[in-house]
Motif scaffolding. Structure first.
Motif, mmCIF file in Angstrom:
data_model
loop_
_atom_site.group_PDB
_atom_site.id
_atom_site.type_symbol
_atom_site.label_atom_id
_atom_site.label_comp_id
_atom_site.label_asym_id
_atom_site.label_seq_id
_atom_site.Cartn_x
_atom_site.Cartn_y
_atom_site.Cartn_z
ATOM 1 N N HIS A 128 3.162 1.325 5.084
ATOM 2 C CA HIS A 128 3.102 0.813 3.713
ATOM 3 C C HIS A 128 2.686 1.867 2.678
ATOM 4 N N THR A 129 2.628 3.143 3.048
ATOM 5 C CA THR A 129 2.179 4.164 2.098
ATOM 6 C C THR A 129 3.354 4.648 1.253
ATOM 7 N N ILE A 130 3.945 3.718 0.500
ATOM 8 C CA ILE A 130 5.096 4.023 -0.343
ATOM 9 C C ILE A 130 4.867 3.444 -1.727
ATOM 10 N N GLY A 131 5.630 3.942 -2.705
ATOM 11 C CA GLY A 131 5.529 3.418 -4.060
ATOM 12 C C GLY A 131 4.106 3.509 -4.584
ATOM 13 N N ARG A 132 3.662 2.445 -5.249
ATOM 14 C CA ARG A 132 2.316 2.439 -5.822
ATOM 15 C C ARG A 132 1.244 2.540 -4.738
ATOM 16 N N ASP A 133 1.486 1.948 -3.566
ATOM 17 C CA ASP A 133 0.480 1.972 -2.509
ATOM 18 C C ASP A 133 0.228 3.379 -1.977
ATOM 19 N N ILE A 253 3.431 11.487 -7.256
ATOM 20 C CA ILE A 253 3.276 10.070 -6.914
ATOM 21 C C ILE A 253 2.438 9.368 -7.971
ATOM 22 N N ARG A 254 1.349 10.015 -8.392
ATOM 23 C CA ARG A 254 0.455 9.406 -9.373
ATOM 24 C C ARG A 254 1.135 9.267 -10.733
ATOM 25 N N GLU A 255 1.878 10.277 -11.142
ATOM 26 C CA GLU A 255 2.571 10.197 -12.430
ATOM 27 C C GLU A 255 3.631 9.096 -12.412
ATOM 28 N N ARG A 259 3.778 5.687 -14.862
ATOM 29 C CA ARG A 259 4.928 5.281 -15.670
ATOM 30 C C ARG A 259 5.294 3.826 -15.382
ATOM 31 N N VAL A 260 5.277 3.467 -14.094
ATOM 32 C CA VAL A 260 5.598 2.091 -13.725
ATOM 33 C C VAL A 260 4.571 1.131 -14.295
ATOM 34 N N ASP A 265 2.861 -3.075 -18.127
ATOM 35 C CA ASP A 265 1.929 -3.502 -19.169
ATOM 36 C C ASP A 265 2.649 -3.744 -20.494
ATOM 37 N N ASP A 266 3.650 -2.915 -20.791
ATOM 38 C CA ASP A 266 4.422 -3.115 -22.019
ATOM 39 C C ASP A 266 5.178 -4.443 -21.965
ATOM 40 N N GLU A 267 5.748 -4.752 -20.795
ATOM 41 C CA GLU A 267 6.451 -6.025 -20.648
ATOM 42 C C GLU A 267 5.501 -7.200 -20.800
ATOM 43 N N ALA A 268 4.302 -7.078 -20.200
ATOM 44 C CA ALA A 268 3.321 -8.153 -20.305
ATOM 45 C C ALA A 268 2.855 -8.324 -21.745
#
Length: 571
Positions: A128-133, A253-255, A259-260, A265-268
């Motif tokens: 599971h160490t992919i994407g945000r995780d 990965i952090r950058e 961005r995501v 947050d912009d959508e919310a």
């Protein structure tokens, strides 16, 4: 595991791509793995002193103490307490650590512990160490924190699909995961059970939360848990994060995650700025921001001085790391050794219990041998319940001896991996015909959160409940809590760990809560004139039904269509 059938098909497409394309990446060779072990002596630490005081005050007959952690508050608070009280070492072993609000506070606590001189080791399954995780990998670059990934996959961590493409030709190895869960402090106190680390495991997710249970253990039994941790930590299948991810790659990965997060947050924010409906109710889809979720998480550490430990003999069952083949190419062989700790009570019964558990090659097989000794009653919680031939035989033999068997598992609606439900459903009629009693968790039960206590502490509002506990109570005197499911995946592929506690008091406490959950919060499935009938939970006001309750017709159809293609051992 995916939270929808749509997610399942996305994953299936990734697996299909693996079968079609060629390999793209390789794991590093000649990796340095400095050997380290658990704290040799915890004497003089705050936790050891506290344990001695508690044991003396309770006039305990046994050296090890246990506390059931059913509710999200106790489960989370216990981990906070271990972090805050640790003075020498913290060892964490998990299948999944999600980068979210609840884990964020734990991570900050781990960093603070490292800054005050605590040695922190984190062993994480790589899947599971992919994407945000993948953000949790940043812990590896903090002084005094070491982090290793077990059975890793080579290549990019941007998305699951990309990683799958880089693991072409290794489909069988992808299926074999380290599923153990440990959270150990100073080799004197620790938590084990079913929970991973993340919002959904602590009642803090917005769409669905897992019903789970852990045990806080204290005393000599923790030394056995630490020895299991060390065997994985120093194994050739465990790769230091720095051998797989450079500091520069982690920065990317952090950058990408930032961005995501900004986009979400912009959508919310845009959703919140829309005019309110005439009735004044919030608009659907107006999700809270990450900042709001983090502010809402305000759990307190568990007070270890007032925790009501139950002192009892116990032993540990743990699969050896060799259950998962090392990365030696197509000729690698499986080595399923089971590690059984010595029982604390040097009696004939305790020794027989250990010998019986050790007669299996894996944790699940050891439990099947124990089931073979049941005299009156088996009470089981297994969220993913796919009984293979050995398990079916064990149940049949127990029923022939007159043993009552009751199993609580997920309903189709509460199962976060609907395809796994197929393996259970295809055996359901046969189990009922054999006299096994089946209960399925009702998914729309956000007000109770778990079958071991209140769901207090959740900030998610109304959400779906998904069963994730792994518990067995035998004859009202033996309690088993661990990471294993009663399915072929846990038996043959994943590594697992479990505590066997011989305590009538703990068994009674667990049984009372499980039975209440079965009675009041679960569908009771019965076979009537050859057809399945789901009887509504007591006091729910719902009607009995002859179809999978709360599940859409589309989902039921898709499972009937594609379910027969999925073998039990892959579910």
């Amino acid at each position: 595991m995916p939270s929808s059938f749509h997610a399942f098909f996305r994953r299936s497409a990734a697996v299909l791509a693996i079968l079609v394309l060629g390999a793209c990446a390789q794991l590093p060779k000649d990796v340095e793995r400095p050997v380290s072990t658990a704290l040799a002596s915890s004497d003089g630490t705050a936790l050891a002193t506290l344990l001695q005081e508690r044991r003396a005050a309770d006039k305990a007959r046994f050296d090890s103490g246990f506390l059931l952690l059913g509710g999200p508050q106790a489960a989370y608070g216990s981990r906070l307490a271990l972090i805050e009280n640790a003075q020498k070492t913290l060892d964490l072993q998990y299948y999944a650590i999600h980068a979210d609000a609840s884990t964020g506070r734990l991570v900050r606590g781990l960093q603070a512990a490292a800054e005050r001189g605590v040695r922190v080791r984190i062993l994480l399954d790589d899947f599971h160490t992919i994407g945000r995780d993948a953000l949790v990998l940043g812990l590896a670059f903090i002084p005094n924190i070491e982090m290793r990934l077990f059975n890793p996959l080579a290549g990019s961590r941007g998305t699951g699909f990309n990683r799958m493409l880089n693991a072409i030709g290794e489909v069988s190895r992808i299926q074999q995961r380290m599923h153990n869960k440990l959270f150990l402090a100073d080799n004197v106190m620790g938590v084990t059970g079913g929970r991973n680390l993340g919002d959904a495991y602590f009642g803090n997710a917005t769409t669905g939360n897992f019903v789970d249970v852990d045990v806080l253990a204290a005393g000599p039994i923790v030394q056995d848990l630490s020895r299991s941790f060390d065997s994985y930590w120093n194994n050739e299948r465990a790769y230091p994060v720095q051998s797989l991810v450079s500091r520069e790659e982690f920065q990317r990965i952090r950058e990408r995650a930032r961005r995501v997060d900004k986009e979400l947050d912009d959508e919310a924010a845009q959703a919140r700025n829309q005019p309110k409906p005439p009735d004044g109710e919030p608009r659907p889809g107006a999700a809270p921001t990450a900042e709001q979720r983090a502010r809402a998480w305000d759990e307190k550490p568990l007070d270890l001085r007032s925790a009501a430990f139950v002192w009892a003999p116990a032993l540990m069952l743990a699969d050896a790391p060799g259950k998962i083949p090392a990365d030696r190419g197509p000729g690698a062989t499986r080595n399923p050794d089971l590690v059984v700790s010595q029982p604390e009570l040097p009696s004939r019964n305790a020794a027989a219990l250990a010998d019986l558990a050790a007669s299996g090659d894996t944790v699940v097989e050891g439990l099947l041998h124990l089931i073979g000794q049941a005299h009156t009653d088996l009470l089981i919680i297994s969220p993913y319940f796919v009984p293979g031939p050995d398990m079916q035989q064990a149940f049949a033999a127990a029923r022939a001896r007159g043993v009552r068997i009751r199993v609580l598992t997920n309903s189709l609606a509460s199962n976060d991996a609907p395809i796994a439900h197929v393996g259970y459903a295809r055996h359901r009629k046969a189990l009922l015909a054999a006299g096994v009693e089946l209960y399925e968790l009702r998914s729309e039960q956000a007000d109770f959160g778990n079958v071991f206590g209140s769901s207090g502490g959740s900030v998610s509002g109304a959400s779906r409940a998904m069963l994730h506990s792994k518990v067995l109570v035998m004859d009202g005197r033996l309690l088993v809590v661990g990471s294993m499911n009663l399915d072929l995946r846990s038996q043959l592929q994943n590594t697992e760990i479990a505590l066997l506690i011989r305590s009538s008091e703990l068994s009674r406490m667990a049984a009372e809560q499980i039975e209440r959950g079965m009675r009041e919060r679960s569908w009771h499935v019965e076979l009537e004139k050859g057809a399945l009938v789901w009887h509504a939970p007591e006091g729910s006001g719902l009607q009995d039904t002859g179809t999978e309750p709360d599940a859409s017709a589309t989902l039921r159809f898709l499972l009937r269509l594609f379910g027969p293609l999925a073998p039990d051992q892959l579910l």
